[in-house]
Design an enzyme around this catalytic site. Structure first.
Site, short mmCIF file in Angstrom:
data_model
loop_
_atom_site.label_atom_id
_atom_site.label_comp_id
_atom_site.label_asym_id
_atom_site.label_seq_id
_atom_site.Cartn_x
_atom_site.Cartn_y
_atom_site.Cartn_z
N SER A 173 -55.83 -6.94 -118.82
CA SER A 173 -55.85 -8.15 -119.64
C SER A 173 -57.24 -8.45 -120.15
O SER A 173 -57.40 -9.28 -121.04
CB SER A 173 -55.44 -9.37 -118.82
OG SER A 173 -54.36 -9.12 -118.02
N GLU A 230 -49.71 -5.65 -127.23
CA GLU A 230 -50.94 -5.44 -128.00
C GLU A 230 -51.36 -3.98 -127.78
O GLU A 230 -51.54 -3.55 -126.63
CB GLU A 230 -52.06 -6.38 -127.51
CG GLU A 230 -51.84 -7.83 -127.87
CD GLU A 230 -52.98 -8.74 -127.41
OE1 GLU A 230 -53.40 -9.60 -128.18
OE2 GLU A 230 -53.44 -8.60 -126.26
#
Ligand code: NAD
Length: 283
Positions: free
Chosen positions: A119, A152
């Site tokens: 992340s 993503e």
């Protein structure tokens, strides 16, 4: 580049969700973790999630059983020797991820693509640890993985066009919507989302409104499906603080000043739903 057999390293919240989505799309999965307990927890969560889909008639029992049969859970990294892609989804820690990636690099074929679900860690910096940095990429899934459609696809400075294209196609094949992102602190979603959550804590601490009113305001006035403080409880206040620290450290811009209330609550162990106490109480 075809991905028919995929290794997932880390059988926690994210790794088990990623394994589930891959297996449901007909892809063979090798799910790796360091302890038998972690693998059992991951496989247990995954089986429960499939059973819920069956009970909602979103899936047949046969489809669920076929997906489960496609997943091999193992503590042996050597099982990754024949995979086409490895998705690393282990604990968020730079030294640990570096160690795992070097271990994976030494086992897989030269052509195997390696991805990380990190992340916050730089994809460019992780790529630099590998013998072929061009075949490394970020695949950032969102929690809960079986529910949220976004991935993503994060290109490090070294990532090849071919790898970016192939990994984007895989995300679509497993029913996700990829967005192309360049490596940058917080990538896209967390860079926008987490400062908003942090701002909600600043507003709360100033006494501008109660938590319930702040959340109602953002739901009814900005059409968000969940208020920022309830969302912080869902994500984990510690995770929100960690992302703010990355933004503050990497950009060095005072606009990423973290809320003292957020820091205070993390210090108290009030991390949200997972500790049954965050902004709201879940006891
Ligand atoms: P988690 O704590 O639920 O699971 C991590 C797993 O990694 C554990 O089962 C642990 O035993 C395992 N692990 C630790 N060392 C290992 C090793 N050497 N080899 C194999 N497995 C190992 O964590 P999570 O929430 O699933 O997060 C995993 C990754 O996904 C992190 O990089 C995190 O930043 C990222 N991520 C998390 C979320 C989220 O909302 N939880 C969302 C997007 C991305």
């Amino acid at each position: 580049m075809q991905f028919e057999r995929v290794g997932v390293v880390g059988a926690g919240t994210m790794g088990s969700g990623i394994a589930q989505c891959l297996a449901l799309s007909g892809i063979d999965v090798v799910l790796i973790d360091v302890t038998r307990e972690a693998l059992e927890r991951g496989m247990g969560g995954l089986s429960g999630s499939l059973a819920r889909l069956v009970s909602k008639e979103a899936l047949t029992r046969e489809e669920a059983d076929r997906a489960l049969a496609r997943i091999e859970a193992s503590m042996d990294y050597a099982r990754l020797a024949e995979v086409d892609l490895v998705i690393e989804a282990a604990t968020e820690n730079f030294d640990l991820k570096t160690r795992i990636l070097k271990q994976v690099d030494a086992i897989v074929r030269q052509s195997t693509v390696i991805a990380s679900n990190t992340s916050s860690i730089s994809i460019t910096a992780l790529a630099a640890m590998l013998t072929n940095p061009y075949r490394f990429i970020g695949m950032h899934f969102f929690n809960p993985v079986p529910v949220l459609p976004l991935v993503e696809i994060i290109r490090g400075l070294q990532t090849s066009d071919e790898v970016a294209r192939a990994v984007g196609e895989l995300a679509q094949r497993i029913g996700k919507t990829p967005i192309a992102v360049k490596n940058s602190p917080g990538f896209v979603v967390n860079r926008i989302l987490v400062p908003m959550i942090n701002e909600a804590f600043l507003v709360l601490a100033e006494g501008v409104a109660t938590a319930e009113e702040i959340d109602a305001g953002m739901k009814l006035g900005a059409n968000h499906p969940i208020g920022p403080l309830a969302l912080a409880d869902l994500i984990g206040l510690d995770v929100c603080l960690a992302v703010m620290n990355v933004l503050a450290g990497d950009f060095g811009d005072p606009k990423y000043r973290t809320s003292p209330l957020l820091r205070e609550m993390v210090a108290a162990g009030h991390l949200g739903r997972k500790t049954k106490q965050g902004v709201y109480s879940y006891a």
